[in-house]
Design an enzyme around this catalytic site. Structure first.
Site, short mmCIF file in Angstrom:
data_model
loop_
_atom_site.label_atom_id
_atom_site.label_comp_id
_atom_site.label_asym_id
_atom_site.label_seq_id
_atom_site.Cartn_x
_atom_site.Cartn_y
_atom_site.Cartn_z
N HIS A 37 67.88 -53.16 -28.12
CA HIS A 37 68.60 -54.45 -28.24
C HIS A 37 69.63 -54.39 -29.39
O HIS A 37 70.74 -54.87 -29.26
CB HIS A 37 67.64 -55.60 -28.52
CG HIS A 37 66.71 -55.91 -27.38
ND1 HIS A 37 67.17 -56.27 -26.14
CD2 HIS A 37 65.36 -55.91 -27.29
CE1 HIS A 37 66.13 -56.47 -25.33
NE2 HIS A 37 65.03 -56.26 -26.00
N THR A 45 63.23 -52.97 -29.13
CA THR A 45 63.98 -53.67 -30.17
C THR A 45 65.19 -52.85 -30.63
O THR A 45 66.28 -53.39 -30.84
CB THR A 45 63.05 -53.93 -31.39
OG1 THR A 45 61.93 -54.66 -30.93
CG2 THR A 45 63.75 -54.70 -32.49
#
Ligand code: NAD
Ligand code: ZN
Length: 342
Positions: free
Chosen positions: A43, A40
């Site tokens: 990203h 995450t």
């Protein structure tokens, strides 16, 4: 305090001076010791379409951490300065049907630490007391720092009975690697790990895989027959997000098998539903961790000898965050830890 901040829309992160978060009456303020980098965070750093849709800068990123309590709000009785803790990164509403029933992992109003509120890649992080988990004294702090993804692995790995079963793990990223160790610890017979990356296949063998497979080179039917398996896998843990990996898992299941799906695909996947029906498979989506049964299971498995330390392959000072993110992105890594105490 110093913190890694997504300052505005676009790629990159900035190491900036920001105010120490304020402590509400139900909150716990934690001096961060070590953090883990999650997909995450990659990203968000890269500012991909998901991040552009989801993140409202400026925000302090990061959610995997261990640290020490430094201050608590007026309502907090269970935490004291000096306690070693980690945080559950899903902050739930506490008021919906599932929260009230104690099924907090099913809350539909979850806010993510380092996603929807300021996170843990900082010298200090604040969380509601209901999101703080006590570690026992003497726990390896690097292991404590990755309880969040370890919890994803445990939640998925223990979602179907494992004792004596034959398990397929698709994808040996950090979560698949930890899940491999968990199912081995939990008494699986064969643990077959499918992973194209050779560095990660080697780690999977260290984590307890019976056999590791490069899916581009060998198919799972051949692996099954080498092992003397006759009817397929009892449990599959889909931890790659890859469409072919999910379809391959489904087509290699024993009748009545269970498929725990944790890997996040980037596009729709078509599946052979007739096969799922006639073979009576159970497909189960796994998100986050159960609060706090998964945390309890992690704790007692480590105390009873489960060793996930081989998954930690890289360590950096937080000031070298660019190198740390590059290592995490490379694929030739397991878990990457940043130290916030230097
Ligand atoms: P990762 O990206 O590091 O690991 C995925 C692995 O899958 C990689 O090693 C990759 O080489 C491998 N892979 C790619 N194609 C494959 C194929 N055809 N067959 C087998 N393996 C293949 O990710 P991670 O950090 O270990 O997380 C695993 C997955 O879980 C990711 O998709 C991530 O987005 C997702 N995730 C889900 C949750 C949740 O709560 N559901 C939480 C965290 C992460
Ligand atoms: Zn809720």
């Amino acid at each position: 305090m110093l913190a890694l901040v997504k300052s505005g829309p676009g790629p990159g992160l900035d190491l900036r001076d920001v105010p120490v978060p304020s402590v509400g009456i139900n909150d716990v303020l934690i001096r961060v010791h070590k953090t883990g980098i999650c997909g995450t965070d990659l990203h968000i750093e890269a500012w991909d379409p998901w991040a552009a849709r989801t993140i409202a800068p400026p925000i302090v990123v990061g959610h995997e951490f261990v640290g020490e309590v430094t201050e608590v709000g007026a309502n907090v009785a269970d935490f004291h300065p000096g306690d070693l803790v980690s945080g559950e990164g899903h902050v739930v509403c506490g008021r919906c049907r599932h929260c009230l029933a104690g099924r907090r992992h099913l809350c539909a109003y979850t806010i993510g630490l380092g996603v929807g509120r300021d996170g843990a890649f900082a010298e200090y992080v604040v969380l509601p007391m209901t999101n703080v988990w006590h570690h026992w004294p003497g726990i390896d702090e690097e292991v404590a720092a990755i309880f969040d993804p370890f919890g994803n692995a445990v939640h998925a790995a223990l979602s179907f009975p494992i004792l004596g079963e034959d398990v397929l793990v698709s994808g040996a990223g950090p979560i698949g690697l930890m899940a491999t160790a968990v199912v081995r610890h939990s008494g699986a017979r064969y643990v077959v790990v499918s992973e194209p990356n050779g560095f990660r296949r080697e780690l999977a063998a260290r984590m307890g895989a019976t056999v590791t497979v490069d899916p581009r080179e060998r198919d799972l039917t051949a692996v099954q027959s080498d092992l003397g398996m006759k009817e397929g896998f009892d449990v599959a843990l889909e931890m790659s997000g890859n469409a072919t990996a999910l379809r391959t898992a489904i087509s290699n299941m024993a009748h009545g098998g269970g498929v725990a799906i944790l890997g996040l695909p980037t596009a729709d996947i078509s599946l052979d539903v007739n096969h799922i029906i006639f073979n009576q498979l159970t497909l189960r989506g796994i998100y986050g961790r159960e609060m706090y049964e998964t945390w309890y299971q992690m704790t007692v498995m480590i105390q009873s000898g489960l060793d996930i330390r081989p998954v930690i392959t890289h360590r950096f000072d937080f000031r070298d965050f660019e190198a740390a993110f590059a290592a995490a992105r490379s694929g030739d890594s397991g878990k990457v830890i940043m130290d916030w105490q230097s």
